[in-house]
Design a protein around this motif. Structure first.
Motif, PDB file in Angstrom:
ATOM      1  N   VAL A  77       0.725  -1.275  -0.183  1.00  0.00           N
ATOM      2  CA  VAL A  77       0.071  -0.050  -0.117  1.00  0.00           C
ATOM      3  C   VAL A  77       1.003   1.110  -0.007  1.00  0.00           C
ATOM      4  N   VAL A  78       0.532   2.190  -0.997  1.00  0.00           N
ATOM      5  CA  VAL A  78       1.554   3.258  -1.240  1.00  0.00           C
ATOM      6  C   VAL A  78       0.676   4.550  -0.963  1.00  0.00           C
ATOM      7  N   ASP A  79       0.921   5.574  -0.255  1.00  0.00           N
ATOM      8  CA  ASP A  79       0.076   6.587  -0.030  1.00  0.00           C
ATOM      9  C   ASP A  79       0.308   7.619  -1.271  1.00  0.00           C
ATOM     10  N   PRO A  80      -0.331   8.614  -1.155  1.00  0.00           N
ATOM     11  CA  PRO A  80      -0.268   9.839  -2.223  1.00  0.00           C
ATOM     12  C   PRO A  80       0.967  10.514  -2.357  1.00  0.00           C
ATOM     13  N   TRP A  81       1.730  10.640  -1.268  1.00  0.00           N
ATOM     14  CA  TRP A  81       2.988  11.091  -1.302  1.00  0.00           C
ATOM     15  C   TRP A  81       4.144  10.127  -1.809  1.00  0.00           C
ATOM     16  N   GLY A  82       3.725   8.943  -2.135  1.00  0.00           N
ATOM     17  CA  GLY A  82       4.607   7.875  -2.494  1.00  0.00           C
ATOM     18  C   GLY A  82       5.345   7.105  -1.415  1.00  0.00           C
ATOM     19  N   ARG A  83       4.845   7.353  -0.310  1.00  0.00           N
ATOM     20  CA  ARG A  83       5.533   6.545   1.050  1.00  0.00           C
ATOM     21  C   ARG A  83       4.876   5.161   1.106  1.00  0.00           C
ATOM     22  N   LEU A  84       5.704   4.237   1.509  1.00  0.00           N
ATOM     23  CA  LEU A  84       5.293   2.796   1.488  1.00  0.00           C
ATOM     24  C   LEU A  84       4.643   2.489   3.042  1.00  0.00           C
ATOM     25  N   LEU A  85       3.249   2.249   2.886  1.00  0.00           N
ATOM     26  CA  LEU A  85       2.506   2.176   4.374  1.00  0.00           C
ATOM     27  C   LEU A  85       2.776   0.897   4.788  1.00  0.00           C
ATOM     28  N   ALA A  86       2.713  -0.231   4.125  1.00  0.00           N
ATOM     29  CA  ALA A  86       2.607  -1.678   4.546  1.00  0.00           C
ATOM     30  C   ALA A  86       2.978  -2.574   3.394  1.00  0.00           C
ATOM     31  N   GLN A  87       3.629  -3.603   3.491  1.00  0.00           N
ATOM     32  CA  GLN A  87       3.896  -4.444   2.541  1.00  0.00           C
ATOM     33  C   GLN A  87       4.204  -5.823   2.937  1.00  0.00           C
ATOM     34  N   GLN A  88       3.927  -6.982   2.352  1.00  0.00           N
ATOM     35  CA  GLN A  88       4.615  -8.472   2.630  1.00  0.00           C
ATOM     36  C   GLN A  88       5.197  -8.787   1.553  1.00  0.00           C
ATOM     37  N   ASN A  89       6.661  -8.888   1.699  1.00  0.00           N
ATOM     38  CA  ASN A  89       7.604  -9.065   0.608  1.00  0.00           C
ATOM     39  C   ASN A  89       7.454 -10.840   0.202  1.00  0.00           C
ATOM     40  N   GLU A  90       6.997 -11.708   0.789  1.00  0.00           N
ATOM     41  CA  GLU A  90       6.978 -13.144   0.684  1.00  0.00           C
ATOM     42  C   GLU A  90       6.018 -14.048   1.249  1.00  0.00           C
ATOM     43  N   GLY A  91       5.532 -15.098   0.835  1.00  0.00           N
ATOM     44  CA  GLY A  91       4.429 -16.006   1.560  1.00  0.00           C
ATOM     45  C   GLY A  91       2.949 -15.328   1.337  1.00  0.00           C
ATOM     46  N   GLU A  92       2.128 -16.063   1.483  1.00  0.00           N
ATOM     47  CA  GLU A  92       0.560 -15.847   1.587  1.00  0.00           C
ATOM     48  C   GLU A  92       0.464 -14.976   2.983  1.00  0.00           C
ATOM     49  N   GLY A  93      -0.401 -14.101   2.804  1.00  0.00           N
ATOM     50  CA  GLY A  93      -0.705 -13.269   4.032  1.00  0.00           C
ATOM     51  C   GLY A  93      -1.662 -12.065   3.648  1.00  0.00           C
ATOM     52  N   LEU A  94      -2.128 -11.445   4.802  1.00  0.00           N
ATOM     53  CA  LEU A  94      -3.156 -10.308   4.637  1.00  0.00           C
ATOM     54  C   LEU A  94      -2.394  -9.206   5.315  1.00  0.00           C
ATOM     55  N   ILE A  95      -2.352  -8.083   4.349  1.00  0.00           N
ATOM     56  CA  ILE A  95      -1.982  -6.653   4.879  1.00  0.00           C
ATOM     57  C   ILE A  95      -3.381  -5.989   5.346  1.00  0.00           C
ATOM     58  N   SER A  96      -3.031  -5.395   6.295  1.00  0.00           N
ATOM     59  CA  SER A  96      -4.003  -4.493   6.930  1.00  0.00           C
ATOM     60  C   SER A  96      -3.589  -3.200   7.300  1.00  0.00           C
ATOM     61  N   VAL A  97      -4.271  -2.157   6.573  1.00  0.00           N
ATOM     62  CA  VAL A  97      -3.892  -0.862   7.045  1.00  0.00           C
ATOM     63  C   VAL A  97      -4.999   0.218   7.166  1.00  0.00           C
ATOM     64  N   LYS A  98      -5.110   1.347   7.958  1.00  0.00           N
ATOM     65  CA  LYS A  98      -5.993   2.330   7.845  1.00  0.00           C
ATOM     66  C   LYS A  98      -5.443   3.605   7.275  1.00  0.00           C
TER      67      LYS A  98
ATOM     68  N   GLN B  82      -7.119  12.526   4.492  1.00  0.00           N
ATOM     69  CA  GLN B  82      -6.653  13.805   4.533  1.00  0.00           C
ATOM     70  C   GLN B  82      -5.320  13.787   3.881  1.00  0.00           C
ATOM     71  N   LEU B  83      -4.528  12.482   3.820  1.00  0.00           N
ATOM     72  CA  LEU B  83      -3.062  12.578   2.842  1.00  0.00           C
ATOM     73  C   LEU B  83      -3.400  12.794   1.454  1.00  0.00           C
ATOM     74  N   ILE B  84      -4.629  12.613   0.995  1.00  0.00           N
ATOM     75  CA  ILE B  84      -4.880  12.915  -0.321  1.00  0.00           C
ATOM     76  C   ILE B  84      -4.852  14.440  -0.588  1.00  0.00           C
ATOM     77  N   SER B  85      -5.574  15.170   0.261  1.00  0.00           N
ATOM     78  CA  SER B  85      -5.740  16.401   0.014  1.00  0.00           C
ATOM     79  C   SER B  85      -4.479  17.183   0.364  1.00  0.00           C
ATOM     80  N   GLN B  86      -3.812  16.611   1.465  1.00  0.00           N
ATOM     81  CA  GLN B  86      -2.427  17.310   1.451  1.00  0.00           C
ATOM     82  C   GLN B  86      -1.603  17.249   0.403  1.00  0.00           C
ATOM     83  N   ALA B  87      -1.520  16.143  -0.278  1.00  0.00           N
ATOM     84  CA  ALA B  87      -0.451  16.020  -1.387  1.00  0.00           C
ATOM     85  C   ALA B  87      -0.985  16.861  -2.500  1.00  0.00           C
ATOM     86  N   ARG B  88      -2.238  16.855  -2.878  1.00  0.00           N
ATOM     87  CA  ARG B  88      -2.635  17.743  -3.859  1.00  0.00           C
ATOM     88  C   ARG B  88      -2.636  19.205  -3.837  1.00  0.00           C
TER      89      ARG B  88
END
Length: 278
Positions: free
Chosen positions: A222-243, A247-253
């Motif tokens: 998951v990458v935010d509107p500023w290009g920051r990596l918020l969460a990732q799973q490199n290998e294996g099966e799994g569930l990434i969860s993030v809130k 406001q990050l959208i309006s801030q970047a724009r």
């Protein structure tokens, strides 16, 4: 906004893959707030052979099974891609969004088809049995305006620009990126599309070795509107969860209003001037 990306190692049997998806998502049924789950490309049909041979009609049994799963768990479910019959004998790679009552909210058919040789011992020729879509799709959801793209689409910024122009705030990118190209290009492409569109990009990928011998990269992110990596799973099966914080959208724009600065480019400027007498 509660978002989940499911990284899978889908194999050749759709019923097995569906069982794995159900197992991974079942804990989300207890949630009291809206949940959005993104499945990877070919979530049920990561098999050898002809994509079109696995196709079903619109509203077919595997589509119905995923719609029912969304309804049982009470969540929004983007069903990666499923093979849906096309009139020319091929199949669309259809990305389908289901709501918490199992209702179909929208469909996107993958536009850009992966015909390439990347040096991994596999030959990729999606256009042989996959029919390309023609329409960009943005869907209104409780999480914001959701744009849809699939895997190889990430290499075509014009599609993402079109989604941004249509008001997208989040862009889902179900994928089955090859291990070779993923290692070289995956993260930089996903982050670039987020930065360019100033959207959240939700990139759920396949991972590992599959029934046809291909290997996929994983690193769902998951990458935010500023290009920051918020969460990732490199290998294996799994569930990434993030809130996600909208406001990050309006801030970047507000910081860099690229959509307001967009200008048409005269094609004539792209043609080199000829030297007189040449």
């Amino acid at each position: 906004m509660q978002i989940h990306l499911l990284q899978l190692n889908s194999q050749g049997e759709p019923s097995h893959n569906l069982s794995r998806i159900r197992e991974r998502l079942s804990p989300l049924a207890a949630a009291t707030t809206p949940q959005l789950v993104i499945l990877p490309e070919a979530c049920l049909h990561m098999a050898s052979g002809n994509w079109a041979a696995q196709a079903e009609v619109e509203g077919g049994p595997w589509q119905t099974a995923l719609a029912q799963l969304a309804g049982e768990l009470g969540l929004y479910l983007l069903a990666g891609t499923l093979p849906v019959q096309a009139e020319d004998g091929r199949a669309y790679a259809a990305s389908l969004l289901y709501g918490p009552q199992g209702q179909l909210l929208g469909r996107y058919d993958k536009i850009h088809l992966f015909d390439a040789r990347v040096g991994d011992g596999q030959r990729y020729r999606e256009s042989r049995d996959t029919c390309p879509g023609e329409q960009a799709v943005v869907i209104d959801t409780p999480f914001g305006r959701l744009g849809l793209a699939v895997c190889y689409d990430v290499r075509f910024p014009a599609l993402f620009q079109r989604l941004a122009e249509a008001g997208a705030e989040l862009i889902a990118l179900p994928s089955a990126f090859t291990q070779k190209t993923g290692q070289a290009h995956w993260q930089v492409l996903v982050r670039a599309r987020a930065i360019e569109t100033q959207c959240f990009v939700l990139a759920a990928n396949q991972w590992g070795q599959h029934a046809d011998g291909r290997r996929t990269w994983g690193q769902s992110m998951v990458v935010d509107p500023w290009g920051r990596l918020l969460a990732q799973q490199n290998e294996g099966e799994g569930l990434i969860s993030v809130k996600l914080d909208p406001q990050l959208i309006s801030q970047a724009r507000a910081a860099i209003p690229v959509q307001q600065h967009q200008r048409a480019i005269d094609a004539a400027l792209l043609i080199p001037n000829k030297t007189e007498g040449a």
